[in-house]
Each structure stands twice: as C-alpha cells, then as structure tokens.
Motif scaffolding. Sequence first.
Motif, PDB file in Angstrom:
ATOM      1  N   ARG A   1      60.433  51.990  16.922  1.00 18.44           N
ATOM      2  CA  ARG A   1      60.609  52.996  17.979  1.00 18.44           C
ATOM      3  C   ARG A   1      61.536  54.121  17.530  1.00 18.44           C
ATOM      4  NH1 ARG A   1      60.907  48.707  22.853  1.00 18.44           N
ATOM      5  NH2 ARG A   1      58.743  48.112  22.755  1.00 18.44           N
ATOM      6  N   ILE A   2      61.479  54.396  16.240  1.00 22.53           N
ATOM      7  CA  ILE A   2      62.211  55.516  15.646  1.00 22.53           C
ATOM      8  C   ILE A   2      61.150  56.524  15.202  1.00 22.53           C
ATOM      9  CG2 ILE A   2      63.703  56.241  13.744  1.00 22.53           C
ATOM     10  CD1 ILE A   2      64.864  53.388  13.734  1.00 22.53           C
TER      11      ILE A   2
ATOM     12  N   ALA B   1      62.763  61.145  12.243  1.00 22.13           N
ATOM     13  CA  ALA B   1      64.063  60.486  12.031  1.00 22.13           C
ATOM     14  C   ALA B   1      64.028  59.612  10.783  1.00 22.13           C
ATOM     15  CB  ALA B   1      64.440  59.662  13.255  1.00 22.13           C
ATOM     16  N   ILE B   2      62.928  58.916  10.572  1.00 21.50           N
ATOM     17  CA  ILE B   2      62.798  58.087   9.361  1.00 21.50           C
ATOM     18  C   ILE B   2      62.894  58.963   8.121  1.00 21.50           C
ATOM     19  CG2 ILE B   2      61.228  56.627   8.025  1.00 21.50           C
ATOM     20  CD1 ILE B   2      60.202  55.530  10.751  1.00 21.50           C
ATOM     21  N   TYR B   3      62.201  60.106   8.144  1.00 22.90           N
ATOM     22  CA  TYR B   3      62.229  61.021   6.991  1.00 22.90           C
ATOM     23  C   TYR B   3      63.612  61.634   6.757  1.00 22.90           C
ATOM     24  CZ  TYR B   3      57.264  60.945   5.849  1.00 22.90           C
ATOM     25  OH  TYR B   3      56.015  60.573   5.432  1.00 22.90           O
ATOM     26  N   SER B   4      64.464  61.606   7.762  1.00 20.71           N
ATOM     27  CA  SER B   4      65.814  62.129   7.527  1.00 20.71           C
ATOM     28  C   SER B   4      66.656  61.143   6.717  1.00 20.71           C
ATOM     29  CB  SER B   4      66.493  62.480   8.852  1.00 20.71           C
ATOM     30  OG  SER B   4      66.763  61.330   9.609  1.00 20.71           O
ATOM     31  N   TYR B   5      66.199  59.886   6.621  1.00 18.19           N
ATOM     32  CA  TYR B   5      66.907  58.872   5.832  1.00 18.19           C
ATOM     33  C   TYR B   5      66.169  58.491   4.551  1.00 18.19           C
ATOM     34  CZ  TYR B   5      69.837  58.198   9.914  1.00 18.19           C
ATOM     35  OH  TYR B   5      70.705  58.386  10.945  1.00 18.19           O
ATOM     36  N   TYR B   6      64.849  58.533   4.574  1.00 21.57           N
ATOM     37  CA  TYR B   6      64.038  58.063   3.449  1.00 21.57           C
ATOM     38  C   TYR B   6      62.980  59.093   3.078  1.00 21.57           C
ATOM     39  CZ  TYR B   6      66.036  53.556   4.789  1.00 21.57           C
ATOM     40  OH  TYR B   6      66.891  52.544   5.102  1.00 21.57           O
ATOM     41  N   ARG B   7      62.697  59.186   1.787  1.00 18.82           N
ATOM     42  CA  ARG B   7      61.658  60.092   1.313  1.00 18.82           C
ATOM     43  C   ARG B   7      60.267  59.497   1.430  1.00 18.82           C
ATOM     44  NH1 ARG B   7      63.448  62.052  -4.571  1.00 18.82           N
ATOM     45  NH2 ARG B   7      61.773  60.591  -4.938  1.00 18.82           N
ATOM     46  N   SER B   8      60.184  58.151   1.422  1.00 21.61           N
ATOM     47  CA  SER B   8      58.875  57.496   1.397  1.00 21.61           C
ATOM     48  C   SER B   8      59.008  56.050   1.874  1.00 21.61           C
ATOM     49  CB  SER B   8      58.327  57.494  -0.038  1.00 21.61           C
ATOM     50  OG  SER B   8      59.194  56.722  -0.875  1.00 21.61           O
ATOM     51  N   LYS B   9      57.860  55.415   2.098  1.00 19.92           N
ATOM     52  CA  LYS B   9      57.877  53.994   2.454  1.00 19.92           C
ATOM     53  C   LYS B   9      58.406  53.170   1.285  1.00 19.92           C
ATOM     54  CE  LYS B   9      52.980  53.521   1.290  1.00 19.92           C
ATOM     55  NZ  LYS B   9      51.641  53.320   1.843  1.00 19.92           N
ATOM     56  N   GLU B  10      58.169  53.640   0.074  1.00 23.72           N
ATOM     57  CA  GLU B  10      58.687  52.940  -1.099  1.00 23.72           C
ATOM     58  C   GLU B  10      60.217  52.937  -1.106  1.00 23.72           C
ATOM     59  OE1 GLU B  10      54.564  54.293  -2.041  1.00 23.72           O
ATOM     60  OE2 GLU B  10      56.313  55.291  -1.209  1.00 23.72           O
TER      61      GLU B  10
END
Length: 182
Positions: free
Chosen positions: A23-24, A28-37
Amino acid sequence: MDALYLKKELRSIYLKDVSAMTRISRTAIYSYYRSKEEILLDSLYNHFVELDDGLERLVGKGLSTKEGIISSIASLLEENVIILKIMSCGLEDIERSSSLENLVVLKGELKRFQTAFRSLARECGRERDADILAASFITMMYGYYPIAYPIDVQREAMRRTGTEIGLSLREIIVGSLSLLFR
C-alpha cells in the motif's frame, strides 16, 4: 518483496505488485529504490544482517564442536532461506541493476559474515582452513535453494530420470558443512 519472490520468478514481479502488497505508491517506492532488483538487494542485505547477528552470537558461546556449529548455522539459514533463493536465482542480474553504493553496503555485510564464519571455524580447531572454509561455504550457498526447492519442471525431469535428491534443505546444509569441516 520477499513474499512475492518466494512465490514467483523475478521477471514475473512488478513494482505495481509490491505497491499493492505494501500500500505504498510506486512513486514512493521509486524514491527509495531504482528497481525491483535493488529492493531484493536491500532484502538480501537485511537478511544477512540477521544471519550475521546470529553467527556473532554463536562466537565464543562454547559451541566448539563441529556438530554444534554446523547445526546452529543450518538453523540460521533455514530462518533466512530467502538469502539462498536470492543468491542462487540471479544475483548477478540483481547486482547489475543496483547502484555501486548499495553493492558496497551489501559487500560490507558479507565481510561481516566471512569474519564470523572464520571465527566459528577457528573455535572448532580449523584455524588453518578458516579462509577456505568460508569461501567454500559461500560458494555452496549459491546453489542450495534450487536443489532444496526445485521448480516444477525441474522436479518432473528429476522424477523421470531418477535423480531426485530426497533431502531437506537442512540435511543438505548439514551434509555440506560436515564435509567442509572434516
């Protein structure tokens, strides 16, 4: 991500799946990580922290017998089995898709693993072999998961050819460590 990765192949996981489970928002996810990897790299790091904490708790606790050390390490890996899946199923691709800074953080934690593992090897009288034991065990960790948890097509091929392993993850780890510590 761990829950998704234990059920699916990486190529079948999308950030929208992670977003829905947590539920993010994807933004917001892209602000912490560049990719699922990179999320998996972070997960690997966090699980190594747990594993390393456990190994360090064993150092100096009187587990000077090989059997005690081997059983304890097997238990720690069973508790952090995601490490084995990430390492055996595309770690190179995960590392290739992650930033150098995040790789340096992970490798720092792997150094901690090597140090704790070497200390345990020394405690059971394997001073001379501590470096090769640590390197050999890390190499073995790269292959435990696909042997203990084969995908359906692999399981069927093994059934048809009579090459099933028939051992649990713990039995494989204990057997490997027992061979190393001989």
